[in-house]
Design a protein around this motif. Structure first.
Motif, short mmCIF file in Angstrom:
data_model
loop_
_atom_site.label_atom_id
_atom_site.label_comp_id
_atom_site.label_asym_id
_atom_site.label_seq_id
_atom_site.Cartn_x
_atom_site.Cartn_y
_atom_site.Cartn_z
N GLU A 244 8.71 12.91 -11.41
CA GLU A 244 8.38 14.29 -11.09
C GLU A 244 7.26 14.38 -10.06
N GLU A 245 6.24 13.55 -10.20
CA GLU A 245 5.11 13.60 -9.27
C GLU A 245 5.52 13.16 -7.87
N ALA A 246 6.37 12.13 -7.78
CA ALA A 246 6.77 11.61 -6.47
C ALA A 246 7.79 12.52 -5.78
N ALA A 247 8.53 13.31 -6.56
CA ALA A 247 9.60 14.14 -5.99
C ALA A 247 9.07 15.35 -5.23
N LYS B 255 0.81 -1.21 0.00
CA LYS B 255 0.00 0.00 0.00
C LYS B 255 0.85 1.27 0.00
N LEU B 256 2.16 1.12 0.01
CA LEU B 256 3.04 2.29 -0.02
C LEU B 256 3.01 2.94 -1.40
N ASP B 257 3.01 4.27 -1.42
CA ASP B 257 3.11 5.00 -2.68
C ASP B 257 4.57 5.04 -3.13
N LEU B 258 4.79 5.43 -4.39
CA LEU B 258 6.14 5.49 -4.93
C LEU B 258 7.03 6.43 -4.11
N TRP B 259 6.51 7.61 -3.74
CA TRP B 259 7.34 8.55 -2.99
C TRP B 259 7.72 8.01 -1.62
N GLU B 260 6.83 7.20 -1.03
CA GLU B 260 7.13 6.60 0.26
C GLU B 260 8.20 5.51 0.12
N MET B 261 8.11 4.73 -0.95
CA MET B 261 9.14 3.72 -1.20
C MET B 261 10.50 4.38 -1.41
N ALA B 262 10.52 5.46 -2.19
CA ALA B 262 11.77 6.15 -2.45
C ALA B 262 12.33 6.79 -1.17
N THR B 263 11.45 7.26 -0.29
CA THR B 263 11.89 7.83 0.99
C THR B 263 12.60 6.77 1.82
N LEU B 264 12.06 5.55 1.85
CA LEU B 264 12.70 4.47 2.60
C LEU B 264 14.01 4.05 1.94
#
Length: 870
Positions: free
Chosen positions: A275-278, A224-233
């Motif tokens: 771009e959207e996740a950043a 259920k994690l979004d792309l930006w959350e995955m990238a944060t981890l």
């Protein structure tokens, strides 16, 4: 016969000559390197290399398999790292926080790819060791003559987590490689990446991808994690503490952008997805988990990483004993005060009025207690050193008064200019009116703005600038302008820097770098690190003494009266005005002060100031908070007195010239002007032509009146009155020739309507914390005048320096101008810069103090004094 005799003589000569000639060298010279010798050397070198390679291979294979078998289920065998207070009492342990392991099927491919793209893009190609990466790292290490790059693969990182020691040696590295190869031989790539994600550190004591997802996003289902959350981890392994989104949201966002870029370059996501996740801002707030001393423990762990080279993971699993400087009673007092909402102004919505406090023992530089915010969370955002704000008039002692005393040309009794004036295009104002001159002591006590700016111009901006830097204040070159006298800084400061700077006044002119760790012992109780702070003389003892004398008056009968406790106190208030036209509210309020035992700084304000998020109260609120905390924190500490210098005496005030009664002020009237948001006062003049009028004000919730301003006119305007509040005023006349005051005039009262025309409820405040009133002296900087002159030394006279173009408040001037010669006037107001995460004001402004200064746009608003900026 003669012919025979001659022949015999020639033969004898030839024989003698032949005995003296050197023997000819041999034509066949013996060669040192023969072809045969070279071949044998190559043979034995090759054999030795093959032998070593075989030995290394056997070591890697056999030893790796053995260690993997022995330690496969272990993360560490050391005890937990423990943290102690200054008396060696245990205050906390760094116990690991782990969740149940997650199966590969429950980890989305995109999350796996985020880590591979960031940590080891050749993960699916190598066999545990990436020779290309190792070669590249070796070249960089050799060039830098130190270990600057590791070249470790994901498999090697996993091996390091399994291995038992934290030693950074070649043997440990070789063992790490052997385990990595063994892992690749025994496990699949999916197994390895799954083990890695279940074991890796994600900041603090958080281990494992599921525990991290729960901690930072409140989500136990990784799918259920979004792309930006995955990238944060995925951004965190590079620096689990530095890129912790709770603690450093802006740095985390920057690192996340790099992860997303790598994912896009390697084809895992599209550029649009990147771009959207950043651009997503992190704003998750984990459930509150209260633990005593957590703010201090977190600060100490950060210091161990920064000063002693220990990684967060080293500290988590190394079994260390960290002995800190924390005083348990003082820390508990600070935490209790921050937990009491009555100590803070009530917010207009769910965004809390925040605060920060740092207490230092000035004798040795040790940090006694600290708190970085209300509702502080473990490894959360700390405003102690993370947030930087304009200090307003609390900066005057650091940049104007103390460096002026250091020049030897001024003393606490020196007469300073207090006339309304401009310095080039820089035109600061006083809130309490003007006079031809004022003593330095009175100027500090009343927090007047003009004398502080005039004095900085006299000694030269660079003199004050360098003095402040010597006291540990982080300044930028663009801060070299006269607005610095009122706290105008491009980036602002924090309670740690301010407490450390003021500790030099309290410590007789000597300063020590503030520190929180006394020593660190390893698991065998061997001391491996020890604090080594040496005092640095930053000013003369006489300067420190005179500053203490003057700042005691600030607390005794000046703008800092609310900080009075049952011990000697010296200090200074500071306020930064809103900067919005027609809005007299404040952005930041400060009190920085010291007793003979400890030095402390308090800041209050919103993390993100806006038109809706401003303070109705001014610096007396911070002063009252300071006094309440320090009095209780010092409860069991033996009381001392400030030192007295020999051969230094403060002149006694001259006796009154007469005891005859003097005429009081009459005809006092009051009217509120809604167009200018000003309370206008007027009264009848007294007979003495040189009389001075002192206006006093009391807000309805306050028990006592406080002096608001001084003027030579018979009218005055109170621009600091807040909507929805009610006030009472009276005026006293002061007769300079007789050095006496009249009795008070009759009182007048006024109710200020709120925006809807009706008074709004006043903020709830502890009765023991009197509500602040704008009794600080000083004036407001003009936010619209961004002059370009840096102040020079005016002692020798001269022309004004080059003026820069005026600009909007808080914005950098296009033409800042060059430093002027003698008498060159006001500098530009500092340009606002984006504040650190969670502290960006929405508008650009300059601080104001009663000596107030307009505030710049970011965390570093230009200062203002009480009602405007202190």
């Amino acid at each position: 016969m003669a012919r025979d005799e001659m022949s015999r003589t020639n033969r004898n000569r030839d024989r003698e000559t032949s005995t003296t000639k050197p023997k000819p060298t041999s034509k066949k010279k013996k060669k040192f390197l023969s072809k045969k010798r070279v071949l044998w050397t190559l043979f034995f070198s090759t054999a030795l290399a093959i032998f070593c390679a075989l030995g290394g291979y056997l070591f890697i294979m056999l030893n790796g398999e053995k260690l993997l078998l022995e330690n496969g289920d272990k993360l560490t065998i050391n005890p937990t790292t423990k943290v102690y207070d200054r008396n060696a009492n245990l205050i906390g342990e760094l116990s690991l926080e782990k969740s149940d392991p997650v199966d590969r099927a429950d980890i989305p491919d995109l999350l796996v790819n985020a880590f591979i793209a960031t940590e080891d893009k050749r993960f699916r190609e190598h066999s545990g060791v990436d020779l290309w990466a190792i070669g590249r790292a070796a070249v960089k290490d050799i060039a830098a003559r130190s270990m600057v790059e590791g070249g470790s693969t994901i498999t090697q990182q996993l091996a390091k987590n399994i291995f038992l020691t934290r030693d950074k040696t070649f043997f440990r590295k070789a063992t790490e490689v052997s385990i990595a190869v063994a892992l690749e031989n025994d496990r699949t790539k999916d197994d390895i990446i799954t083990m890695y994600l279940n074991r890796i550190n994600f900041g603090g004591t958080i281990y494992g991808i599921k525990a991290a997802s729960i901690r930072y996003f409140g989500e136990s289902d990784l799918n259920k994690l979004d792309l930006w959350e995955m990238a944060t981890l995925a951004a965190m392994p590079k620096g689990p503490s530095r890129y912790n989104p709770l603690r450093n949201p802006e740095l985390s966002k920057e690192r996340r952008a790099i992860v997303l870029q790598l994912m896009a370059e390697q084809g895992y996501i599209t550029q649009q997805e990147r771009e959207e996740a950043a651009v997503v801002d992190y704003n998750y707030k984990p459930p509150e988990s209260k633990q005593r001393y957590q703010a201090f423990i977190d600060y100490a762990i950060d210091e161990a990483e920064a000063k002693f080279g220990l990684s967060e993971e080293d500290l988590n699993i190394g079994g260390y004993k960290i002995y800190t400087t924390m005083d348990k009673h003082a820390q508990q007092t600070v935490e209790d005060a921050f937990a009491d909402s009555d100590n803070f102004e009530k917010s207009v919505d769910d965004e809390l009025v925040q605060g920060s406090m740092t207490i230092i023992n000035q004798e040795n530089g040790s940090i006694v207690a600290l708190m970085g915010g209300r509702n502080y969370e473990k490894k959360g955002y700390s405003r102690v050193d993370g947030s930087r704000r304009s200090p307003g008039s609390a900066f005057k002692p650091i940049v104007s008064y103390a460096p002026a005393l250091e020049t030897g040309n001024f003393s606490m009794n020196s007469t300073l200019s207090n006339e309304k004036q401009c310095f080039g295009k820089y035109c600061p104002n006083n809130l309490h009116g003007y006079s031809s001159s004022i003593s330095m002591s009175d100027a500090i006590q009343k927090s007047e703005n003009i004398p502080a700016v005039w004095l900085l111009n006299e000694i030269g901006v660079n003199t004050g600038f360098q003095f402040a830097k010597k006291l540990g204040i982080g300044l930028a070159d663009e801060d070299k302008n006269l607005s610095l006298a009122l706290g105008g800084m491009s980036k602002g400061t924090n309670t740690l820097e301010m407490a450390q700077a003021y500790s030099s006044f309290a410590n007789g002119g000597e300063m020590r770098e503030a520190y929180a760790i006394k020593s660190i012992a390893d698991k065998d109780d061997e001391t491996v690190y020890k604090a080594n702070t040496k005092p640095e003389r930053v000013m003369s003892e006489d300067t420190a003494y005179q500053m203490t004398e003057m700042m005691q008056k600030v607390v005794q009968d000046g703008t800092g009266k609310k900080a009075k406790i049952n011990r000697p106190v010296a200090g200074k208030t500071g306020t930064t005005q809103s900067g919005y036209s027609g809005n007299s509210a404040n952005r930041d309020v400060w009190f920085v002060g010291y007793t003979p035992e400890w030095t402390a700084a308090v800041w209050m304000g919103y993390d993100k100031p806006s038109r809706e998020h401003l303070l109705k109260n001014s610096s007396p609120l911070a002063a009252a908070f300071w006094g309440k905390v320090i009095e209780e924190a010092l409860r069991d500490v033996p009381a001392k007195s400030f030192p007295q210098l020999e051969n230094t005496s403060t002149p006694e005030p001259e006796p009154s010239a007469t005891t005859e009664p003097v005429e009081a002020v009459g005809g006092l009237s009051v009217q509120y002007d809604e167009a200018t948001l000003t309370v206008n006062l007027s009264w009848q003049a007294v007979p003495a032509a040189d009389a001075e009028y002192r206006i006093f004000r009391r807000e309805s919730a306050e028990a006592d009146y406080s002096q608001l301003m001084t003027t030579n006119l018979t009218t005055a305007g109170d621009i600091s009155a807040m909507p929805g509040m009610s006030y009472e005023y009276y005026v006293i006349a002061y007769y300079p020739e007789q050095a006496v005051e009249s009795g008070p005039s009759d009182t007048v009262s006024v109710v200020i309507p709120d925006e809807l025309g009706t008074p709004e409820p006043e903020p709830t405040i502890d009765p023991n914390l009197p509500t602040p009133n704008p009794d600080e002296g000083g004036g407001t900087d003009n936010p619209g005048n961004n002059g370009g002159n840096n102040g020079g030394n005016s002692n020798n006279g001269g022309q004004n320096g080059n003026n820069g173009n005026s600009g909007n408040p808080g914005t950098p001037p296009e033409n800042p101008g060059t430093p002027g010669g003698p008498n060159s006037g006001g500098p530009e107001q500092p340009a606002a810069t984006p504040p650190p995460a969670t502290a960006v004001p929405e508008a650009t402004i300059a601080p104001v103090d009663p000596g107030a200064v307009p505030t710049p746009d970011a965390a570093a608003a230009l200062p203002s004094e009480e009602p405007i900026i202190q």
